[in-house]
Design a protein around this motif. Sequence first.
Motif, PDB file in Angstrom:
ATOM      1  N   ARG A   1      -2.663   8.712  -5.686  1.00 43.95           N
ATOM      2  CA  ARG A   1      -3.817   7.801  -6.027  1.00 43.95           C
ATOM      3  C   ARG A   1      -3.981   6.687  -5.099  1.00 43.95           C
ATOM      4  O   ARG A   1      -5.076   6.122  -5.241  1.00 43.95           O
ATOM      5  CB  ARG A   1      -3.742   7.427  -7.655  1.00 43.95           C
ATOM      6  CG  ARG A   1      -2.625   6.353  -7.714  1.00 43.95           C
ATOM      7  CD  ARG A   1      -2.621   5.858  -9.299  1.00 43.95           C
ATOM      8  NE  ARG A   1      -1.398   4.757  -9.530  1.00 43.95           N
ATOM      9  CZ  ARG A   1      -0.193   5.255  -9.302  1.00 43.95           C
ATOM     10  NH1 ARG A   1       0.254   6.348  -9.192  1.00 43.95           N
ATOM     11  NH2 ARG A   1       0.621   4.253  -9.268  1.00 43.95           N
ATOM     12  N   GLU A   2      -3.183   6.663  -4.271  1.00 41.12           N
ATOM     13  CA  GLU A   2      -3.351   5.510  -3.219  1.00 41.12           C
ATOM     14  C   GLU A   2      -4.338   6.000  -2.475  1.00 41.12           C
ATOM     15  O   GLU A   2      -5.104   5.070  -1.530  1.00 41.12           O
ATOM     16  CB  GLU A   2      -2.076   5.222  -2.285  1.00 41.12           C
ATOM     17  CG  GLU A   2      -1.149   4.141  -3.189  1.00 41.12           C
ATOM     18  CD  GLU A   2      -1.535   2.932  -3.387  1.00 41.12           C
ATOM     19  OE1 GLU A   2      -2.524   2.605  -2.704  1.00 41.12           O
ATOM     20  OE2 GLU A   2      -1.088   2.150  -4.326  1.00 41.12           O
TER      21      GLU A   2
ATOM     22  N   GLU B   1       4.504   3.653  -2.935  1.00 43.23           N
ATOM     23  CA  GLU B   1       4.699   5.056  -3.524  1.00 43.23           C
ATOM     24  C   GLU B   1       5.835   5.868  -2.702  1.00 43.23           C
ATOM     25  O   GLU B   1       6.390   6.735  -3.394  1.00 43.23           O
ATOM     26  CB  GLU B   1       3.238   5.932  -3.338  1.00 43.23           C
ATOM     27  CG  GLU B   1       2.092   5.606  -4.339  1.00 43.23           C
ATOM     28  CD  GLU B   1       2.716   5.994  -5.812  1.00 43.23           C
ATOM     29  OE1 GLU B   1       3.434   6.797  -6.070  1.00 43.23           O
ATOM     30  OE2 GLU B   1       2.006   5.261  -6.730  1.00 43.23           O
TER      31      GLU B   1
ATOM     32  N   VAL C   1      -1.836  12.082  -9.390  1.00 42.33           N
ATOM     33  CA  VAL C   1      -1.315  10.454  -9.707  1.00 42.33           C
ATOM     34  C   VAL C   1      -0.424   9.921  -8.724  1.00 42.33           C
ATOM     35  O   VAL C   1      -0.654   8.567  -8.313  1.00 42.33           O
ATOM     36  CB  VAL C   1      -0.884  10.756 -11.347  1.00 42.33           C
ATOM     37  CG1 VAL C   1      -0.003   9.408 -11.460  1.00 42.33           C
ATOM     38  CG2 VAL C   1      -1.675  10.777 -12.291  1.00 42.33           C
ATOM     39  N   ALA C   2       0.465  10.675  -8.248  1.00 44.26           N
ATOM     40  CA  ALA C   2       1.232  10.488  -7.250  1.00 44.26           C
ATOM     41  C   ALA C   2       0.398   9.741  -5.934  1.00 44.26           C
ATOM     42  O   ALA C   2       1.127   8.935  -5.104  1.00 44.26           O
ATOM     43  CB  ALA C   2       2.154  11.209  -6.809  1.00 44.26           C
TER      44      ALA C   2
ATOM     45  N   ALA D   1       0.860  -1.258  -0.010  1.00 45.20           N
ATOM     46  CA  ALA D   1      -0.048   0.072   0.121  1.00 45.20           C
ATOM     47  C   ALA D   1       0.755   1.213  -0.134  1.00 45.20           C
ATOM     48  O   ALA D   1       0.571   2.063  -0.372  1.00 45.20           O
ATOM     49  CB  ALA D   1      -1.155   0.198   1.318  1.00 45.20           C
TER      50      ALA D   1
END
Lengths: 188, 188
Positions: free
Chosen positions: B108-109, A109, B105-106, A106
């Motif tokens: 999006r988690e 990123e 977008v970065a 999760a």
Amino acid sequence: VPNQRLGPGDWCQAALAALAEGGLDAVAVEPLAKRLGVSKGSFYWHFKDRDALVAATVSHWENALTAEVKNRIAHVADPRERLAALFRGAFGRRVEAGQIEAAFVAGRENPLIAPAVRRVTKRRMAYLSAAFRELGFNEHEARHRATVASGAYVGLFVMRHTNPAAVPARSGTIDEFVADLTDLLTRR
Amino acid sequence: VPNQRLGPGDWCQAALAALAEGGLDAVAVEPLAKRLGVSKGSFYWHFKDRDALVAATVSHWENALTAEVKNRIAHVADPRERLAALFRGAFGRRVEAGQIEAAFVAGRENPLIAPAVRRVTKRRMAYLSAAFRELGFNEHEARHRATVASGAYVGLFVMRHTNPAAVPARSGTIDEFVADLTDLLTRR
DNA sequence: ACCTGAACACCGTTCAAGT
DNA sequence: ACCTGAACACCGTTCAAGT
């Protein structure tokens, strides 16, 4: 608790436990210090800052996982059994292991986490692919099935903490599920 | 500044500016209040909490983007020109627009962001796919090229803030780059 | 209707001082 | 070598009081 004084390893272990419970945000200096029964100031003796702890924890996890695969899976001679052993690993007795991997996935990123997750995934793909080759699939088919298998493996971890009802939980149903999954993936 | 008193829109606008500069973490109540020349307490008149601001900001962005595509791209008759217009949009005069999309977008988690990013991507895929169909590609080819085009589009945004040197910046090189890219994607 | 100011909770980080 | 305790900065949230 063997010694009163703590080392970096104790902080990593506490961080992994927190990670399993509350995700990356739960890896916070003050709560960990409380959990360890120590003042938060002492943390900075062992680590430069919170990021250093996260980095060390990721590293700790990656090494442990690699070692576990080497010790409990790589030596299984039959490739079908090896696949089953891998999948069974996704349902480790303690939920903890799975939740840690889910939390890292999760948080992939995060630049402190991304490289380790990438490496772990790549290695998993490599030995999954090798197992399918041993089963007689050609390179292309092996890669394809390894991708599906790797996806399923990670997906099980994630679902286990986002949607626990959808995943088998008792040891009987787990064994059955793993057998079915292995069958499906190795079918011609 | 037309009126002294602020409304939710002003906070969203400030949040988008902060997002472009420092990513999701920069969308913080206290710094935004300072930027707006107002006490942070007043924020809670307009929004329940920080999450509500993030949600509203995402929504604001999604609507603005949809409207922009409708007004500036959808009406271009020639499908090749329409593709070029879309890609040129990835290099909007102000870097801001691109950085906002990159930040989303970065992030999006984040469960507040994920659905909007998914919807935006899906819509983009749909009209890219339609453009390729107009150019005579069959459904399968159109989908495939739309996927590549969509990936390239998003990739450009991301690279623009992770690896700016790799992306064209002056208006001459941008036009050339867009032309080449459009050529490549529409080649048989 | 919108804002201020002060308060509180929570966390990261530093550092002098302790053992 | 490892830890405490206090301090400071920063942010989220609440709320009574102001206009």
